[in-house]
Design a protein around this motif. Structure first.
Motif, PDB file in Angstrom:
ATOM      1  N   PRO A 183      37.632  35.562  46.270  1.00 16.89           N
ATOM      2  CA  PRO A 183      38.844  34.772  45.933  1.00 16.89           C
ATOM      3  C   PRO A 183      39.950  34.777  46.869  1.00 16.89           C
ATOM      4  N   ALA A 184      39.853  36.060  47.612  1.00 17.55           N
ATOM      5  CA  ALA A 184      40.921  35.930  48.716  1.00 17.55           C
ATOM      6  C   ALA A 184      40.620  35.115  49.899  1.00 17.55           C
ATOM      7  N   VAL A 185      39.474  34.634  50.044  1.00 18.72           N
ATOM      8  CA  VAL A 185      39.069  33.624  51.028  1.00 18.72           C
ATOM      9  C   VAL A 185      39.484  32.117  50.427  1.00 18.72           C
ATOM     10  N   VAL A 186      38.797  31.793  49.493  1.00 17.70           N
ATOM     11  CA  VAL A 186      38.946  30.607  48.819  1.00 17.70           C
ATOM     12  C   VAL A 186      40.018  30.191  47.811  1.00 17.70           C
ATOM     13  N   LEU A 187      40.563  31.504  47.249  1.00 20.58           N
ATOM     14  CA  LEU A 187      41.791  31.047  46.366  1.00 20.58           C
ATOM     15  C   LEU A 187      42.899  31.698  46.834  1.00 20.58           C
ATOM     16  N   ARG A 188      43.156  32.049  47.895  1.00 16.34           N
ATOM     17  CA  ARG A 188      44.511  32.615  48.249  1.00 16.34           C
ATOM     18  C   ARG A 188      45.436  31.711  47.988  1.00 16.34           C
ATOM     19  N   GLY A 189      46.578  32.149  47.599  1.00 19.08           N
ATOM     20  CA  GLY A 189      47.854  31.269  47.149  1.00 19.08           C
ATOM     21  C   GLY A 189      47.865  30.719  45.788  1.00 19.08           C
ATOM     22  N   THR A 190      46.797  31.391  44.926  1.00 14.77           N
ATOM     23  CA  THR A 190      46.440  30.881  43.723  1.00 14.77           C
ATOM     24  C   THR A 190      46.903  32.129  42.740  1.00 14.77           C
ATOM     25  N   ALA A 191      47.341  31.890  41.548  1.00 14.43           N
ATOM     26  CA  ALA A 191      47.476  32.882  40.468  1.00 14.43           C
ATOM     27  C   ALA A 191      45.961  33.649  40.168  1.00 14.43           C
ATOM     28  N   GLU A 192      45.210  32.768  40.335  1.00 14.82           N
ATOM     29  CA  GLU A 192      43.636  33.117  39.836  1.00 14.82           C
ATOM     30  C   GLU A 192      43.292  34.415  40.703  1.00 14.82           C
ATOM     31  N   ALA A 193      43.441  34.270  41.916  1.00 13.37           N
ATOM     32  CA  ALA A 193      42.917  35.036  43.013  1.00 13.37           C
ATOM     33  C   ALA A 193      43.789  36.546  42.712  1.00 13.37           C
ATOM     34  N   CYS A 194      45.208  36.296  42.331  1.00 16.29           N
ATOM     35  CA  CYS A 194      45.838  37.581  41.991  1.00 16.29           C
ATOM     36  C   CYS A 194      45.189  38.167  40.609  1.00 16.29           C
ATOM     37  N   ASP A 195      44.839  37.368  39.775  1.00 23.17           N
ATOM     38  CA  ASP A 195      44.434  37.793  38.555  1.00 23.17           C
ATOM     39  C   ASP A 195      43.130  38.717  38.659  1.00 23.17           C
ATOM     40  N   TYR A 196      42.190  38.229  39.564  1.00 19.79           N
ATOM     41  CA  TYR A 196      40.898  38.735  39.704  1.00 19.79           C
ATOM     42  C   TYR A 196      41.111  39.997  40.434  1.00 19.79           C
ATOM     43  N   TYR A 197      41.819  40.109  41.326  1.00 13.29           N
ATOM     44  CA  TYR A 197      41.955  41.497  42.150  1.00 13.29           C
ATOM     45  C   TYR A 197      42.683  42.445  41.214  1.00 13.29           C
ATOM     46  N   ARG A 198      43.805  42.013  40.285  1.00 13.70           N
ATOM     47  CA  ARG A 198      44.186  43.065  39.299  1.00 13.70           C
ATOM     48  C   ARG A 198      43.120  43.797  38.642  1.00 13.70           C
ATOM     49  N   LEU A 199      42.256  42.901  37.888  1.00 13.77           N
ATOM     50  CA  LEU A 199      40.996  43.439  37.309  1.00 13.77           C
ATOM     51  C   LEU A 199      40.084  44.221  38.062  1.00 13.77           C
ATOM     52  N   LEU A 200      40.053  43.707  39.140  1.00 13.42           N
ATOM     53  CA  LEU A 200      38.844  44.478  40.304  1.00 13.42           C
ATOM     54  C   LEU A 200      39.624  45.852  40.609  1.00 13.42           C
ATOM     55  N   LEU A 201      40.996  45.796  40.774  1.00  7.79           N
ATOM     56  CA  LEU A 201      41.521  47.214  41.363  1.00  7.79           C
ATOM     57  C   LEU A 201      41.507  48.014  40.062  1.00  7.79           C
ATOM     58  N   GLY A 202      41.521  47.771  38.897  1.00  4.87           N
ATOM     59  CA  GLY A 202      41.742  48.575  37.954  1.00  4.87           C
ATOM     60  C   GLY A 202      40.204  49.218  37.699  1.00  4.87           C
ATOM     61  N   GLU A 203      39.241  48.455  37.819  1.00  8.31           N
ATOM     62  CA  GLU A 203      37.920  48.887  37.786  1.00  8.31           C
ATOM     63  C   GLU A 203      37.557  49.793  38.805  1.00  8.31           C
ATOM     64  N   LEU A 204      38.011  49.539  40.024  1.00  5.60           N
ATOM     65  CA  LEU A 204      37.767  50.671  41.333  1.00  5.60           C
ATOM     66  C   LEU A 204      38.649  51.758  40.955  1.00  5.60           C
ATOM     67  N   ARG A 205      39.832  51.649  40.418  1.00  3.68           N
ATOM     68  CA  ARG A 205      40.555  53.173  40.172  1.00  3.68           C
ATOM     69  C   ARG A 205      39.807  53.813  39.367  1.00  3.68           C
ATOM     70  N   GLY A 206      39.408  53.188  38.236  1.00  4.93           N
ATOM     71  CA  GLY A 206      38.679  53.768  37.279  1.00  4.93           C
ATOM     72  C   GLY A 206      37.409  54.609  37.692  1.00  4.93           C
ATOM     73  N   ARG A 207      36.746  53.995  38.650  1.00  3.36           N
ATOM     74  CA  ARG A 207      35.580  54.716  39.361  1.00  3.36           C
ATOM     75  C   ARG A 207      36.016  55.699  40.250  1.00  3.36           C
ATOM     76  N   VAL A 208      37.019  55.688  40.828  1.00  7.46           N
ATOM     77  CA  VAL A 208      37.614  56.830  41.833  1.00  7.46           C
ATOM     78  C   VAL A 208      37.885  58.054  40.928  1.00  7.46           C
ATOM     79  N   ALA A 209      38.768  57.657  39.349  1.00  9.93           N
ATOM     80  CA  ALA A 209      38.945  58.744  38.672  1.00  9.93           C
ATOM     81  C   ALA A 209      37.745  59.585  38.178  1.00  9.93           C
ATOM     82  N   ALA A 210      36.703  58.620  37.966  1.00 11.18           N
ATOM     83  CA  ALA A 210      35.457  59.343  37.524  1.00 11.18           C
ATOM     84  C   ALA A 210      34.309  59.748  38.582  1.00 11.18           C
ATOM     85  N   ARG A 211      34.943  59.668  39.805  1.00  8.69           N
ATOM     86  CA  ARG A 211      34.054  59.937  40.986  1.00  8.69           C
ATOM     87  C   ARG A 211      32.878  59.437  40.960  1.00  8.69           C
ATOM     88  N   ALA A 212      32.898  58.007  40.689  1.00 12.98           N
ATOM     89  CA  ALA A 212      31.675  57.124  40.587  1.00 12.98           C
ATOM     90  C   ALA A 212      31.508  56.306  42.014  1.00 12.98           C
TER      91      ALA A 212
END
Lengths: 374, 269
Positions: A183-212
């Motif tokens: 999404p950062a490559v093909v959808l940069r400048g769109t709201a969809e790309a931002c939504d995607y990375y908010r979702l991904l960041l939440g998941e990654l932070r969850g994994r960090v918290a769980a030491r996964a």
């Protein structure tokens, strides 16, 4: 791209199709057609894969009911990464008889000076009437600001996602990044790309918290510089996982972070962002960047992929690995290969190099048990 | 015949499969070399059988069999493995303590391995996906000169004129050799030039510093490579007693160290 978004263009990226051709290994069936048409096997294999795909009418998009890549109304290039992109677009310009316009940028920049930025801004300003003419509408200042704002947000979110790998164990690897950066490559400048990375960041932070971690066990952490070997993503990812070695950061995935973008100052900040990019810089700022990444991600070693047909994104050719080995005291491995042309990549040699490199890390760290089959 | 358990190493190379045995004290006992041909597994089994015969030890005396080389993962009876980079480093250290630079020239690859004073491998370089600087290059040149590869050393020894081959690619060099033959150049001079070309390509891979140890099948069977290497770097080059079997010896040593839980490369300063 923000100019195009603001003018309502649907934007496609031939590089993305090139990567798709490589990852699906269709590239090896299409490149030959481009070579036969006069495009050398020594130039960018994204270009030859894609041009060959067009000429031979073969694309992995056909699996999804799309006969071929869409015909463009206009082709817009920026040579900040390489000259090939222009030659590539000019091929299509001739095929489709459509305008090919763009920015002829600076390369190998040390410090990015204001006069560099001004020169790019002037080129951008000169492009606007052409883009408006094809789009059939005027550029709206508010629309451009919004596109830049979204690109900036996308950059920040993607950067945050990648930075979660600074933690041990890293929740994602370079190989995950090559897919997640879509999404950062093909959808940069769109709201969809931002939504995607908010979702991904939440998941990654969850994994960090769980030491996964991305790997069940992370014995070593490596940095990857250069292009992915698209046709061997799975094999390389599995090999590193088997060796309990996480490739936690890369220049490549970080190339879609544009820290300079500023919606209050659209064109100059876009110009600066395109010039500050790693690939557009000289050896000295590149080395500073790599040293910073090594520290930030606490890596045990660096892997440079020397991609045969992508000299601009191969940083092992001017002594960088030897300098980093000497100055950081870290082991460095150079892998010969290519982004798409698998004839330039030896599976066995790469495997031996990587396994041997991890053995070297084992030898330098407090010794771990040797590999013994059950 | 040895007392105590032995440790075997099998190096599955592209041309030859080498096997070596070390005793409980890590001393070299015996070695064997067989052609790899198309069946890596069968070649490994044959090399191991020949090794046992040469050492006059029973299979039951071998505590561990470890493999290395490009076919290392195909040796199903191996109990462990290391890459040839690790194996050659360990093998070379049996002859010369670190810091050393190992130059290994094999059938299809050439490598330079840098080892520090503590015996740790600190860097390596392998040849690119290209036959230049390897035994395959010499085979191609032997073919062009119409001699068997085993006859190349004797032919080169008769050289009279120093020639240089300028091409990088093996196929282009073959063409260059044919051109030079048509110009009346002597096969003996071209054979020596081929050896010089191998040395030149290898030295272009990585800067060579400190003591140099040369290993590999090409080094074992083509002594002119060592002579030209010494000339090029301006210093003597150490060649271990069994240069072709050094990887097998190294991985046998690794097997022994793992079994003993030493975890330390022996033979270092």
């Amino acid at each position: 791209v923000e100019l195009l978004r603001a003018l309502g263009y649907e934007v496609f990226f031939p590089e993305n199709h090139g990567a798709l051709l490589g990852a699906s290994r269709v590239a090896n069936d299409t490149m030959g057609t481009a070579h036969a048409a006069g495009y050398s096997p020594d130039i960018c294999s994204y270009l030859t894969s894609d041009v060959g795909s067009y000429l031979s009418r073969k694309t992995p998009l056909q699996r999804y009911g799309i006969a071929q890549t869409p015909r463009a109304d206009l082709l817009l290039f920026n040579t900040n990464q390489c000259r090939e992109v222009r030659d590539w677009f000019e091929f299509y310009g001739r095929e489709w008889n459509v305008p090919v316009v763009g920015i002829t940028s600076f390369r190998d920049l040390g410090d990015v000076e204001q006069h560099h930025v001004d020169a790019i801004v002037r080129q951008m300003e000169a492009l606007v009437p052409i883009l408006e003419s094809v789009a059939g509408r005027r550029l709206d200042a508010g629309g451009l600001e919004e596109a830049v704002r979204r690109s900036r947000t996308c950059s920040e979110l993607w950067g945050e996602c990648l930075r979660t790998a600074a933690v041990r164990p890293a929740p994602l690897t370079f190989f995950d990044g090559t897919i997640q950066m879509g999404p950062a490559v093909v959808l940069r400048g769109t709201a969809e790309a931002c939504d995607y990375y908010r979702l991904l960041l939440g998941e990654l932070r969850g994994r960090v918290a769980a030491r996964a971690g991305a790997l069940p066990r992370e014995r070593f952490r490596l940095y990857w510089d250069g292009m992915p070997v698209w046709g061997r993503l799975r094999e390389l990812s599995s090999l590193f996982a088997e060796l309990e070695t996480s490739v936690v950061a890369s220049t490549y995935c970080n190339s879609w972070i544009f820290e300079a973008l500023d919606p209050r100052d659209p064109l100059p900040s876009m110009a600066r962002a395109s010039l500050e990019l790693f690939i557009a810089r000289s050896e000295e700022p590149k080395q500073r960047y790599l040293e910073r990444m090594v520290r930030e991600f606490s890596v045990d070693g660096l892997v440079f992929h020397d991609s045969k047909t992508c000299p601009n994104n191969s940083n092992a050719r001017f002594g960088m690995p030897a300098r980093l080995r000497r100055e950081l005291g870290l082991p460095v491995l150079v892998l010969d290969g290519d982004l798409n042309d698998l004839r330039c990549f030896s599976d066995e040699q790469a495997r031996t190099n990587i396994e041997g490199f991890v053995e070297q890390l084992e030898g330098m760290a407090p010794r771990s048990p040797a590999e013994v089959r059950a | 015949l040895t007392d105590g358990p032995c440790y075997a190493g099998i190096d599955c190379g592209s041309w030859n499969t080498k096997a070596a045995l070390v005793d409980a004290g890590g001393r070299f006992v015996a070695s064997a070399v067989v052609r790899t041909a198309a069946d890596v597994q069968a070649a490994a089994a044959r090399a191991f059988e020949e090794l046992l015969a040469a050492a006059r030890v029973d299979r039951s005396a071998v505590a561990e069999i470890w493999s290395t080389g490009f076919g290392r993962h195909a040796v199903t009876f191996a109990t462990g493995s290391r890459t040839e980079l690790d194996a050659h480093a360990r093998g070379a250290l049996q002859s010369v303590p670190g810091p050393i630079t190992v130059i290994d020239v094999g059938g299809q690859d050439a490598k330079i391995i840098v080892i520090d004073a503590a015996g740790r491998r600190v860097a390596h370089k392998m040849n690119r996906k290209c036959a230049a600087g390897t035994g395959s290059f010499l085979e191609e040149i032997a073919l062009r000169l119409d001699v068997r590869i085993g006859e190349l050393p004797a032919l080169a020894a008769q050289f009279g004129e120093e020639l240089r081959l300028g091409s990088f690619c093996t196929v282009f060099t073959g063409t260059e050799v044919l051109h030079l033959i048509r110009e009346g150049k002597r096969p003996a001079d071209l054979a020596r030039a081929a050896y010089r070309s191998v040395v030149k390509r290898v030295l272009e891979m990585e800067r060579v510093e400190g003591k140099v140890v040369a290993t590999g099948g090409v080094v074992a069977h083509h002594p002119m490579v060592v002579e030209l290497l010494e000339e090029a770097i301006g210093q003597p080059v150490a060649v271990p007693a069994h240069p072709q079997e050094i990887g097998a010896l190294g991985v046998a040593t690794a097997a022994r160290e793992a079994a003993r839980g030493a975890g330390r490369v022996e033979g270092v300063a």
